[in-house]
Motif scaffolding. Sequence first.
Motif, short mmCIF file in Angstrom:
data_model
loop_
_atom_site.label_atom_id
_atom_site.label_comp_id
_atom_site.label_asym_id
_atom_site.label_seq_id
_atom_site.Cartn_x
_atom_site.Cartn_y
_atom_site.Cartn_z
N ARG B 199 -34.38 -14.44 -16.47
CA ARG B 199 -33.96 -15.60 -15.70
C ARG B 199 -33.18 -15.12 -14.48
N VAL B 200 -33.34 -15.81 -13.37
CA VAL B 200 -32.81 -15.35 -12.10
C VAL B 200 -32.26 -16.52 -11.29
N PHE B 201 -31.21 -16.26 -10.52
CA PHE B 201 -30.75 -17.23 -9.52
C PHE B 201 -30.34 -16.47 -8.26
N SER B 202 -30.61 -17.07 -7.10
CA SER B 202 -30.31 -16.38 -5.85
C SER B 202 -29.87 -17.33 -4.75
N MET B 218 -28.05 -12.71 -2.38
CA MET B 218 -27.30 -12.36 -3.59
C MET B 218 -28.04 -12.96 -4.77
N THR B 219 -28.37 -12.11 -5.72
CA THR B 219 -29.19 -12.52 -6.86
C THR B 219 -28.50 -12.12 -8.15
N ILE B 220 -28.48 -13.03 -9.13
CA ILE B 220 -27.98 -12.63 -10.45
C ILE B 220 -29.08 -12.83 -11.48
N CYS B 221 -29.11 -11.93 -12.46
CA CYS B 221 -30.20 -11.87 -13.43
C CYS B 221 -29.65 -11.87 -14.85
N GLU B 222 -30.38 -12.56 -15.72
CA GLU B 222 -30.10 -12.50 -17.15
C GLU B 222 -31.26 -11.76 -17.80
N LEU B 228 -26.29 -8.94 -18.18
CA LEU B 228 -26.33 -9.53 -16.84
C LEU B 228 -26.40 -8.46 -15.76
N ALA B 229 -27.00 -8.81 -14.63
CA ALA B 229 -26.98 -7.90 -13.47
C ALA B 229 -26.90 -8.70 -12.18
N TYR B 230 -26.29 -8.06 -11.19
CA TYR B 230 -26.19 -8.60 -9.84
C TYR B 230 -26.93 -7.67 -8.89
#
Lengths: 356, 356
Positions: B199-202, B218-222, B228-230
């Motif tokens: 899953r991703v949000f940016s 800027m993107t964060i990932c599950e 988690l990762a940025y």
Amino acid sequence: MSYEPVRVASIGLGRWANIMANAIERSEKLKIVACYSRSVGKREAFAAKHNCEIEDNLESLLKRDDIEGVIVTTPNDQHAPVIEAAAAAGKHVYVDKPIAVSLDHARRIEKAVRDAGVVFTVGHSARRLAGVRKIKELMDSGRIGEVSMIETNFSNERGMELQPGNWRGDRLMAPGGPLTQLAVHHVDSLQYLLGPVVRVFSFMKSMYTPVDQDTATMTICEFASGKLAYIGANWASPGVFFMNVYATKATLFYDLDFGWWSKADVVDDHSKLILREFTSKGDDPDNRFLHDVPVTLERGDMFREQFEDFADSIRGLKAAPEIDAAQAIHNIAVVLAAVESSKTGKAVEIEDILKS
Amino acid sequence: MSYEPVRVASIGLGRWANIMANAIERSEKLKIVACYSRSVGKREAFAAKHNCEIEDNLESLLKRDDIEGVIVTTPNDQHAPVIEAAAAAGKHVYVDKPIAVSLDHARRIEKAVRDAGVVFTVGHSARRLAGVRKIKELMDSGRIGEVSMIETNFSNERGMELQPGNWRGDRLMAPGGPLTQLAVHHVDSLQYLLGPVVRVFSFMKSMYTPVDQDTATMTICEFASGKLAYIGANWASPGVFFMNVYATKATLFYDLDFGWWSKADVVDDHSKLILREFTSKGDDPDNRFLHDVPVTLERGDMFREQFEDFADSIRGLKAAPEIDAAQAIHNIAVVLAAVESSKTGKAVEIEDILKS
């Protein structure tokens, strides 16, 4: 500009009250004259250590005419009732960050101190770090060009030590865990540097903790100015505190040794700010080199300075402390928006949070 | 394990083709024998520099029996047609990252190389950096404890120099701008270290560029593992490449001097990996100190190594290259999910992107 020290009382006497008292003792502008906690043991220990009187209950403390202000370091959900009582008694109020963990409480606090006409401030001390002040200066001077984005992290190992019953492990009392308790400092510093946040998204997870609380959080923010920021916060690794600023002419890397965080009189000596810029920047992208310039940081004392700002405002040397209720409310609104987005999977507007 | 060098041809002869050719020339396992580009000037310059033959069109190049493989560095949207033609001619294929910028193209590529039974790989070279390999080793050995989150950034100044008509400035040919062109390396390395993203949000913005393209992201990932990762990526500041790994026993800070990125034979000498851990960790949180341990990195050559992996697979010394079509497709799916989320304000599931 010397004046009679502002006479204050400490309310809520946990670990942090002692660190705040140490900072007050480094100043000639305030003096701790009394203390109160529900715990008899804590108040006796605090009074002995900080050479002040003990009050057996909040009412008797607030009735004392010789006490001008209070230093509130109770758990987050106790801020509102304590501050309402203190303001009604005409006492000036310093409260630890965050101002509260619900907007309802935050607004009760804002109204109480406004109605009473007392001086009020919140302990968002990190913007006073030598590195953050220098970053602001480098941004304002044009030295680094135009900023596009800022990355921050504030983390430590404390989630692994949480015990059932500890209020920091409670989702209502500390929503977002390390985001509320640690990285709310970055929320404040970022709004100090970039202006108001308008939109937020966050992933939050519970990891490596015995309690049901989020201990790993990643939040991204969009500002009214269009710029972006990232806020990482976890309670599952050794302490980290950093801020990276990306600008058109240079990048800044600010790193602080968390082992010294609570020793605000020397913490700036345990931090470093690096400016990275082009050594050469010709047309050939394979022949552009970079170098790092260490930026000198003059040692301050973020905790002493926030109390002196409070005292100066009480004595009328300035109109109001740097951090007011409105700023503190905007800070906690960002945290609440992050928590909300982590539940819904949707970006949350700060305006919508503030309307709720 | 020596063998007759794999005879390859370079297709698409921009700046990056030359950097790849330099890397191939550092190996005894491959040899560039021919080249092709639409531009006569570019093919003449390339042939002179790399001492190889010129082909006037793709068809004549692919007909040559003495060419075993192709090195494709055409613009992103040209990968699929070129690779389909090369695979149909029985040529093994190396293609620069990303595999493509649409899933449709990526799947056409996957099918073409599978149907032809040729060796195929994609230039996600960053996981071969000495620092990334060492991070993997430190994670696998248990030395740093359990990882909760990883932060990365890959940025440079190139967005400020984009000109109308440059394909990197086109939202269809380089969706997400610096995320697709630079930080897709981190997308690959993160999935190498933490497994698949789910899953991703940016947030993505256009800043400080003359073209209509996102230049600050800027993107964060599950991850499926819950971690988690940025991923930060911009085209609006001097070059940055870093990776921070947060784990229960230690934190890792890996920083690489971007000025040396294209010089893969020495870039590891211009990077550093720091392990931060507790010096003392008693019960008193105000008496816990940290120290930094520099971790030795042995110099590799990420570009040479990826080509040798390709050659070893062609010669049958190993079953397949480390990075296959499936991994490369998962990498670009993360990027496409990030772009989608930046438009909708909602987190996007990688599964939904892969289904589309």
